[in-house]
Design an enzyme around this catalytic site. Structure first.
Site, PDB file in Angstrom:
ATOM      1  N   ARG A 190     -17.070   6.551  10.563  1.00 21.41           N
ATOM      2  CA  ARG A 190     -17.912   7.601  11.131  1.00 21.41           C
ATOM      3  C   ARG A 190     -19.028   7.842  10.112  1.00 21.41           C
ATOM      4  O   ARG A 190     -18.754   8.141   8.951  1.00 21.41           O
ATOM      5  CB  ARG A 190     -17.095   8.878  11.346  1.00 21.41           C
ATOM      6  CG  ARG A 190     -17.897  10.041  11.929  1.00 21.41           C
ATOM      7  CD  ARG A 190     -16.977  11.247  12.132  1.00 21.41           C
ATOM      8  NE  ARG A 190     -17.567  12.230  13.016  1.00 21.41           N
ATOM      9  CZ  ARG A 190     -18.058  13.398  12.636  1.00 21.41           C
ATOM     10  NH1 ARG A 190     -18.026  13.738  11.359  1.00 21.41           N
ATOM     11  NH2 ARG A 190     -18.559  14.239  13.506  1.00 21.41           N
ATOM     12  N   ASP A 210     -11.873  12.787   7.056  1.00 12.97           N
ATOM     13  CA  ASP A 210     -13.197  13.350   6.784  1.00 12.97           C
ATOM     14  C   ASP A 210     -13.575  13.133   5.328  1.00 12.97           C
ATOM     15  O   ASP A 210     -12.708  13.057   4.445  1.00 12.97           O
ATOM     16  CB  ASP A 210     -13.198  14.858   7.065  1.00 12.97           C
ATOM     17  CG  ASP A 210     -13.531  15.164   8.512  1.00 12.97           C
ATOM     18  OD1 ASP A 210     -14.172  14.323   9.168  1.00 12.97           O
ATOM     19  OD2 ASP A 210     -13.160  16.245   8.987  1.00 12.97           O
ATOM     20  N   GLY A 267     -24.254  14.324   5.932  1.00 12.49           N
ATOM     21  CA  GLY A 267     -23.666  15.056   4.823  1.00 12.49           C
ATOM     22  C   GLY A 267     -24.064  16.513   4.857  1.00 12.49           C
ATOM     23  O   GLY A 267     -25.239  16.830   5.068  1.00 12.49           O
ATOM     24  N   ARG A 299     -22.548  24.641   9.385  1.00 14.57           N
ATOM     25  CA  ARG A 299     -23.345  24.418  10.601  1.00 14.57           C
ATOM     26  C   ARG A 299     -24.619  25.258  10.565  1.00 14.57           C
ATOM     27  O   ARG A 299     -25.677  24.821  10.997  1.00 14.57           O
ATOM     28  CB  ARG A 299     -22.532  24.787  11.846  1.00 14.57           C
ATOM     29  CG  ARG A 299     -21.274  23.989  12.078  1.00 14.57           C
ATOM     30  CD  ARG A 299     -21.510  22.525  12.407  1.00 14.57           C
ATOM     31  NE  ARG A 299     -21.869  21.681  11.282  1.00 14.57           N
ATOM     32  CZ  ARG A 299     -21.009  21.239  10.360  1.00 14.57           C
ATOM     33  NH1 ARG A 299     -19.749  21.590  10.417  1.00 14.57           N
ATOM     34  NH2 ARG A 299     -21.418  20.454   9.380  1.00 14.57           N
ATOM     35  N   GLU A 310     -27.077  23.665   8.048  1.00 12.87           N
ATOM     36  CA  GLU A 310     -27.662  22.405   8.494  1.00 12.87           C
ATOM     37  C   GLU A 310     -28.896  22.593   9.368  1.00 12.87           C
ATOM     38  O   GLU A 310     -29.822  21.791   9.330  1.00 12.87           O
ATOM     39  CB  GLU A 310     -26.631  21.602   9.298  1.00 12.87           C
ATOM     40  CG  GLU A 310     -25.630  20.867   8.460  1.00 12.87           C
ATOM     41  CD  GLU A 310     -24.633  20.130   9.316  1.00 12.87           C
ATOM     42  OE1 GLU A 310     -24.007  19.213   8.795  1.00 12.87           O
ATOM     43  OE2 GLU A 310     -24.469  20.467  10.505  1.00 12.87           O
TER      44      GLU A 310
END
Length: 314
Positions: free
Chosen positions: A186, A134, A190, A291, A294
């Site tokens: 991947r 990641d 961001g 999350r 975002e």
């Protein structure tokens, strides 16, 4: 700065509060975090991956955590990742693993982190599996790419890949650098809070670079993991069917656990490989708050859970 980015910064600021963190870590899994985090245990996560596989979806298992404080904590995280690889093999799951280098001691001792990653990727190679590195905040972008390059040189590109982020200015150069290695990438937008001298602050610019990065990597013939829930971007990239030399592109679509499940199934039915990024573990707070930052709708989902809990206990 766009409203979405302002919302992200505000959420990340609020969730940095000790009071907020204490409340969410106590009640979060019941109030909404369980939608985005498969389970706190590896055993519970295996069951969730079996359910994904039954739907025809692959998975990437991510043991949550980052920025450890000691070599011992880094070693413990590495052992969990190794056990995860063993569990995938034992249960014959269609899954690989994803790791964060700061969870494996990058900020403490780069060479020690490399030693742990060498063990992890080496075991993945023995089991015929794959490890995705990641990408974290921009302060560790360069060293993350360097470690990826070293691991790829030792174990080959079939067993290790990396992530690039379209909101960073530098990423177009990084992609060209990685194309020379036929890197399995991947591509994400961001999710960290970055300053304006490092990252785009306008969503349209982030999306534009995302499309450019993905199209370039696909046409170069490199394996591309398209990680987005944006239907417009997906429809645009589905049109890229051939490489520059005329061969079929190599790609898969990746989405987050608990998000856009209808879209996951639609793509699978159309014949695309779809992989679900599936986080697990007790250290889920930082992931969960990103999350929420975002996408505002995720916050509303959690608030509905909180209100529902209050009504039931009232």
């Amino acid at each position: 700065m766009g409203r979405v980015l302002l919302f992200r910064k505000a959420i990340l600021t609020v969730t940095g509060s000790r009071l907020v963190k204490g409340f969410v870590t106590t009640y979060g899994m019941r109030l909404g975090a369980g939608r985005f985090v498969a389970a706190e245990s590896l055993e519970g996560t295996v069951d969730k991956v079996k359910e994904l596989n039954e739907r025809g979806l692959a998975a990437t298992l991510d043991y949550l955590g980052e920025s450890v404080d000691s070599r011992e904590m880094a070693a413990e995280a590495a052992e969990v990742v190794l056990r995860t690889l063993e569990a995938i093999h034992a249960h014959r799951l269609d899954s690989n693993v994803s790791v964060k280098l700061t969870q494996l001691g990058l900020l403490l001792d780069e060479e020690y982190c490399m030693e742990l990653m060498d063990r992890i990727v080496g075991r993945a190679r023995e089991l015929g599996n794959f490890v995705r590195i990641d990408m974290e905040d921009s302060s560790v972008t360069e060293v993350t790419l360097q470690i990826y390059e070293r691991l790829r040189d030792r174990h080959g590109g079939d067993h290790v890949g990396v992530v690039i982020q379209s909101y960073l200015y530098r990423t177009a150069r990084d992609r060209k650098r990685l194309e020379k290695l036929d890197a399995n990438l991947r591509i994400v937008k961001g999710a960290y809070s970055e300053p304006g001298d490092v990252a785009f602050t306008d969503k349209k610019q982030v999306d534009k670079q995302y499309i450019a990065l993905a199209e370039a990597h696909l046409r170069a013939g490199c394996y591309t993991a398209i990680a987005t829930h944006d239907r417009k971007i997906i429809e645009r990239l589905k049109k890229v069917k051939r490489t520059g030399s005329g061969k079929p592109v190599r790609c898969e679509y990746q989405m987050l656990y608990g998000i856009a499940e209808d879209l996951q199934d639609e793509l699978r039915k159309e014949g695309y490989k779809v992989r679900v990024y599936t986080p697990f573990g007790e250290q889920w707070y930082a992931y969960f708050t990103r999350r929420i930052a975002e996408r505002p709708a995720n916050l509303f989902f959690v608030m509905r859970g909180m209100l529902g809990r209050r009504r039931r206990s009232g």
